[in-house]
Write a protein that holds these residues in place. Structure first.
Motif, PDB file in Angstrom:
ATOM      1  N   GLN A  14       0.832  -1.210   0.000  1.00 45.00           N
ATOM      2  CA  GLN A  14       0.000   0.000   0.000  1.00 45.00           C
ATOM      3  C   GLN A  14       0.866   1.260   0.000  1.00 45.00           C
ATOM      4  O   GLN A  14       0.542   2.249  -0.670  1.00 45.00           O
ATOM      5  CB  GLN A  14      -0.928  -0.020   1.211  1.00 45.00           C
ATOM      6  CG  GLN A  14      -2.040  -1.055   1.095  1.00 45.00           C
ATOM      7  CD  GLN A  14      -2.890  -1.125   2.348  1.00 45.00           C
ATOM      8  OE1 GLN A  14      -2.367  -1.077   3.464  1.00 45.00           O
ATOM      9  NE2 GLN A  14      -4.200  -1.229   2.181  1.00 45.00           N
ATOM     10  N   ILE A  21       2.361   1.802  -3.506  1.00 43.31           N
ATOM     11  CA  ILE A  21       1.368   2.195  -4.504  1.00 43.31           C
ATOM     12  C   ILE A  21       0.779   3.579  -4.201  1.00 43.31           C
ATOM     13  O   ILE A  21       0.699   4.441  -5.077  1.00 43.31           O
ATOM     14  CB  ILE A  21       0.231   1.143  -4.582  1.00 43.31           C
ATOM     15  CG1 ILE A  21       0.770  -0.172  -5.164  1.00 43.31           C
ATOM     16  CG2 ILE A  21      -0.923   1.661  -5.426  1.00 43.31           C
ATOM     17  CD1 ILE A  21      -0.251  -1.296  -5.181  1.00 43.31           C
ATOM     18  N   GLU A  22       0.387   3.798  -2.949  1.00 37.69           N
ATOM     19  CA  GLU A  22      -0.368   5.000  -2.611  1.00 37.69           C
ATOM     20  C   GLU A  22       0.511   6.209  -2.275  1.00 37.69           C
ATOM     21  O   GLU A  22       0.098   7.352  -2.465  1.00 37.69           O
ATOM     22  CB  GLU A  22      -1.305   4.690  -1.443  1.00 37.69           C
ATOM     23  CG  GLU A  22      -2.347   3.632  -1.811  1.00 37.69           C
ATOM     24  CD  GLU A  22      -3.179   3.169  -0.620  1.00 37.69           C
ATOM     25  OE1 GLU A  22      -3.112   3.836   0.442  1.00 37.69           O
ATOM     26  OE2 GLU A  22      -3.875   2.157  -0.739  1.00 37.69           O
ATOM     27  N   HIS A  75       3.590   5.931  -5.463  1.00 34.09           N
ATOM     28  CA  HIS A  75       2.923   5.936  -6.777  1.00 34.09           C
ATOM     29  C   HIS A  75       3.607   5.022  -7.796  1.00 34.09           C
ATOM     30  O   HIS A  75       3.807   5.395  -8.967  1.00 34.09           O
ATOM     31  CB  HIS A  75       2.847   7.367  -7.325  1.00 34.09           C
ATOM     32  CG  HIS A  75       2.178   8.323  -6.390  1.00 34.09           C
ATOM     33  ND1 HIS A  75       0.837   8.234  -6.054  1.00 34.09           N
ATOM     34  CD2 HIS A  75       2.688   9.375  -5.671  1.00 34.09           C
ATOM     35  CE1 HIS A  75       0.539   9.203  -5.209  1.00 34.09           C
ATOM     36  NE2 HIS A  75       1.633   9.906  -4.944  1.00 34.09           N
ATOM     37  N   ILE A 127       1.250   0.284 -11.135  1.00 37.74           N
ATOM     38  CA  ILE A 127       0.640  -1.013 -10.831  1.00 37.74           C
ATOM     39  C   ILE A 127       0.263  -1.791 -12.090  1.00 37.74           C
ATOM     40  O   ILE A 127      -0.160  -2.945 -11.995  1.00 37.74           O
ATOM     41  CB  ILE A 127      -0.615  -0.840  -9.951  1.00 37.74           C
ATOM     42  CG1 ILE A 127      -1.691  -0.054 -10.705  1.00 37.74           C
ATOM     43  CG2 ILE A 127      -0.262  -0.197  -8.620  1.00 37.74           C
ATOM     44  CD1 ILE A 127      -3.023  -0.002  -9.972  1.00 37.74           C
ATOM     45  N   TYR A 133      -7.369  -6.401  -2.317  1.00 40.39           N
ATOM     46  CA  TYR A 133      -6.990  -4.982  -2.393  1.00 40.39           C
ATOM     47  C   TYR A 133      -6.703  -4.571  -3.833  1.00 40.39           C
ATOM     48  O   TYR A 133      -7.146  -3.502  -4.287  1.00 40.39           O
ATOM     49  CB  TYR A 133      -5.768  -4.743  -1.505  1.00 40.39           C
ATOM     50  CG  TYR A 133      -5.064  -3.431  -1.736  1.00 40.39           C
ATOM     51  CD1 TYR A 133      -5.615  -2.238  -1.286  1.00 40.39           C
ATOM     52  CD2 TYR A 133      -3.838  -3.395  -2.400  1.00 40.39           C
ATOM     53  CE1 TYR A 133      -4.959  -1.026  -1.497  1.00 40.39           C
ATOM     54  CE2 TYR A 133      -3.182  -2.189  -2.616  1.00 40.39           C
ATOM     55  CZ  TYR A 133      -3.744  -1.012  -2.170  1.00 40.39           C
ATOM     56  OH  TYR A 133      -3.096   0.175  -2.385  1.00 40.39           O
ATOM     57  N   LEU A 134      -5.983  -5.396  -4.548  1.00 41.45           N
ATOM     58  CA  LEU A 134      -5.624  -5.071  -5.933  1.00 41.45           C
ATOM     59  C   LEU A 134      -6.843  -5.042  -6.844  1.00 41.45           C
ATOM     60  O   LEU A 134      -6.966  -4.173  -7.716  1.00 41.45           O
ATOM     61  CB  LEU A 134      -4.611  -6.091  -6.458  1.00 41.45           C
ATOM     62  CG  LEU A 134      -3.187  -5.991  -5.917  1.00 41.45           C
ATOM     63  CD1 LEU A 134      -2.363  -7.178  -6.393  1.00 41.45           C
ATOM     64  CD2 LEU A 134      -2.542  -4.690  -6.356  1.00 41.45           C
ATOM     65  N   GLU A 170      -9.841  -2.359  -4.851  1.00 38.64           N
ATOM     66  CA  GLU A 170      -9.453  -0.974  -4.606  1.00 38.64           C
ATOM     67  C   GLU A 170      -8.589  -0.373  -5.709  1.00 38.64           C
ATOM     68  O   GLU A 170      -8.642   0.843  -5.950  1.00 38.64           O
ATOM     69  CB  GLU A 170      -8.731  -0.859  -3.260  1.00 38.64           C
ATOM     70  CG  GLU A 170      -9.609  -1.218  -2.071  1.00 38.64           C
ATOM     71  CD  GLU A 170      -8.946  -0.906  -0.744  1.00 38.64           C
ATOM     72  OE1 GLU A 170      -8.218   0.107  -0.662  1.00 38.64           O
ATOM     73  OE2 GLU A 170      -9.133  -1.681   0.208  1.00 38.64           O
ATOM     74  N   GLN A 171      -7.794  -1.201  -6.357  1.00 44.01           N
ATOM     75  CA  GLN A 171      -6.912  -0.693  -7.412  1.00 44.01           C
ATOM     76  C   GLN A 171      -7.422  -0.991  -8.820  1.00 44.01           C
ATOM     77  O   GLN A 171      -6.856  -0.523  -9.800  1.00 44.01           O
ATOM     78  CB  GLN A 171      -5.505  -1.254  -7.230  1.00 44.01           C
ATOM     79  CG  GLN A 171      -4.812  -0.789  -5.964  1.00 44.01           C
ATOM     80  CD  GLN A 171      -4.667   0.722  -5.901  1.00 44.01           C
ATOM     81  OE1 GLN A 171      -4.382   1.374  -6.905  1.00 44.01           O
ATOM     82  NE2 GLN A 171      -4.850   1.292  -4.710  1.00 44.01           N
TER      83      GLN A 171
END
Length: 509
Positions: free
Chosen positions: A17, A20-21, A24, A27, A52-53, A56-57
């Motif tokens: 997380q 990615i968050e 950045h 992904i 999560y992937l 949420e992504q």
């Protein structure tokens, strides 16, 4: 592999997380095998990370790798029953879908030895235990190689109708007992022989016995069990004259070589197959540096020994296997003939470009030993030609940067430039790179054929489309017999190419 991929492979959701968050990280990138982050997360078995992937992504749960693997294949090897169920029920992944090798999710479950997953696939999704991949392996083969005693005992007790699979052979004549010996699991070997009555004397299609497979494993206790208690021949040769000792050397098991030398007075130094393939050749090909050093220093094996069929030396085999430490060691020996050629005139540069794709080896041989990148073998091929034929882009880039003139170097047999060879062998990424380096797009071989004619004759529609759609080549070009690509397509009976060319003609008229 990037930090992000490492994080996924180990199932670290907090680190993931953050990357990615906060950092950045991209992904949407895939690795060299075409694996997405969902594949890596499924491999780790982390249910929350996969969710999560996807949720949420917004990553796709159904993505497929270059080898045809879905997230379900990876999850089936992760020992996470809940994740497998979620992928099938919520995201509709097919429990029967095979990858490009013909392996289904149940085969991956067999590799992991997960009995709960086995039950899920058999009872809930009616998967057959007798399903095989392209090698002819069923679940028993896969679990045998991993030495999963509990898994195989469960099948024999709960599914007696599949006991016959214990005796099934794959495409190379190997039975599960061979693979069990390769796993080194003595308990499973004795179970299969004593309780399930598997044939301990079985040979595969190469005439290899259980002893050879046991030597692959490095389990000396198992080798001793087979040769001393079960009375198997310790040095039986296969069809090519290889013995169990070649298998031991290729896998770096010096203790087995020592035992054979003491127990059976084997001449380790001169132990060869029908083509004078020494144990040093085996160790070099397998990349087992410690074993090779012992063979050369302790047993005085000849580093320049050549095979009678190819004249390959120990260094050639190390380059073929792509083993950098072994190559560095061999080339450091004063007695090593680095410039040796095989029977078809290939140097170690040719071997590296044809087989191993190792840039460190290529650079070492060129920069530290001054081997000639423009040398041709008896088939008229220089190293760059072999690299182009096999799509080894990193080697091609190095060669052209090192010797710019090699961009247009023709082979001496057919007059094909690297560009034409890439076209002939359907290496599109190489073609793109060569074009970016301003190669001669109008080059022809000695027969007068250019890139479009060659791509048509070989049936490479993707290459033809790329060349014509991007205006790199003329679709109406004529070769030495005044034939256009359209004529060649008709002669070669290439219907799809013919259809494409006719459409191009209609569009231009």
């Amino acid at each position: 592999m990037t930090c992000l991929y490492h994080s996924f492979r180990h199932g670290h959701i907090n680190t993931t997380q953050y990357l990615i968050e906060v950092q950045h990280c991209d992904i949407n990138k895939t690795d060299n095998e075409g694996c997405t982050l969902v594949h890596h997360a499924a491999w780790s078995g982390n249910f929350d990370l996969v969710q999560y992937l996807i949720t949420e992504q917004g990553l796709s749960p159904t993505a497929v790798t270059k080898n045809g693997l879905t997230a379900l294949h990876y999850a089936s090897g992760s020992l996470n029953l809940s994740l497998v169920k979620e992928l099938i029920t919520t995201y509709q992944l097919d429990p029967h879908q095979a990858d490009s090798n013909g392996q289904r999710p149940i085969h991956y479950a067999a590799k992991s030895g997960d009995i709960l997953l086995l039950e899920l696939y058999v009872k809930d999704y009616k998967c057959s235990l007798s399903l095989t991949d392209h090698k002819g392996w069923n679940v028993i083969h896969f679990s045998s190689l991993k030495g999963h005693t509990h898994f195989i005992k469960h099948i024999t007790s709960q599914y007696p109708q599949y006991i016959s699979l214990l005796h099934s052979t794959d495409n190379e004549g190997q039975v599960p007992l061979h693979l069990t010996c390769e796993s080194g699991n003595i308990q499973l070997v004795t179970f299969l022989k004593n309780e399930m009555k598997c044939d301990i004397n079985a040979k595969d299609a190469r005439d290899e016995t259980c002893v050879t497979f046991a030597c692959f494993s490095g389990n000396l206790d198992l080798v001793q069990l087979l040769t001393q208690q079960y009375k198997l021949e310790p040095l039986v040769t296969d069809k090519y004259g290889f013995t169990a000792l070649h298998g031991a050397a290729e896998n770096g098991h010096t203790h087995i070589l020592k035992w054979y030398s003491q127990e059976y007075s084997v001449d380790i130094t001169n132990h060869t197959n029908n083509y004078k393939y020494t144990l040093a050749h085996s160790a070099a090909y397998g990349g087992k540096l410690h074993c090779l050093q012992e063979l050369i220093n302790k047993y005085q094996c000849d580093v320049n020994a050549t095979l009678t069929d190819t004249d390959s030396t120990v260094l050639h085999k190390a380059c073929e296997g792509g083993h950098v430490p072994v190559v560095l060691y061999l080339t450091s020996l004063p007695q090593c003939n680095v410039a040796a050629k095989t029977s078809n005139g290939s140097t170690v540069l040719h071997i590296t470009c044809e087989y191993s794709n190792s840039l460190p080896i290529l650079k070492h041989l060129v920069e530290n030993h001054q081997l000639d990148l423009c040398a041709v073998n008896d088939e008229g091929m220089a190293p760059i030609h072999l690299a182009c034929s096999d799509g080894r882009l990193n080697l091609i880039q190095y060669i052209i940067e090192h010797i710019p003139s090699s961009l247009e170097l023709p082979d001496t047999n057919d007059g094909r430039t690297p560009f034409l060879i890439a076209v002939y062998f359907n290496q599109l990424e190489v073609i793109k790179y060569l074009i970016s380096k301003k190669c001669n797009l109008s080059a022809t071989n000695d027969a007068g054929s250019g890139a479009v004619h060659i791509s048509v004759k070989k049936g490479h529609l993707n290459v033809l489309k790329y060349l014509i759609d991007n205006n790199y080549c003329n679709p109406n070009a004529t070769e030495h017999q005044d034939r256009t690509p359209l004529h060649v397509a008709v002669s070669a009976n290439e219907y799809e190419i013919l259809e494409y060319l006719l459409n191009k003609i209609r569009q231009s008229s």
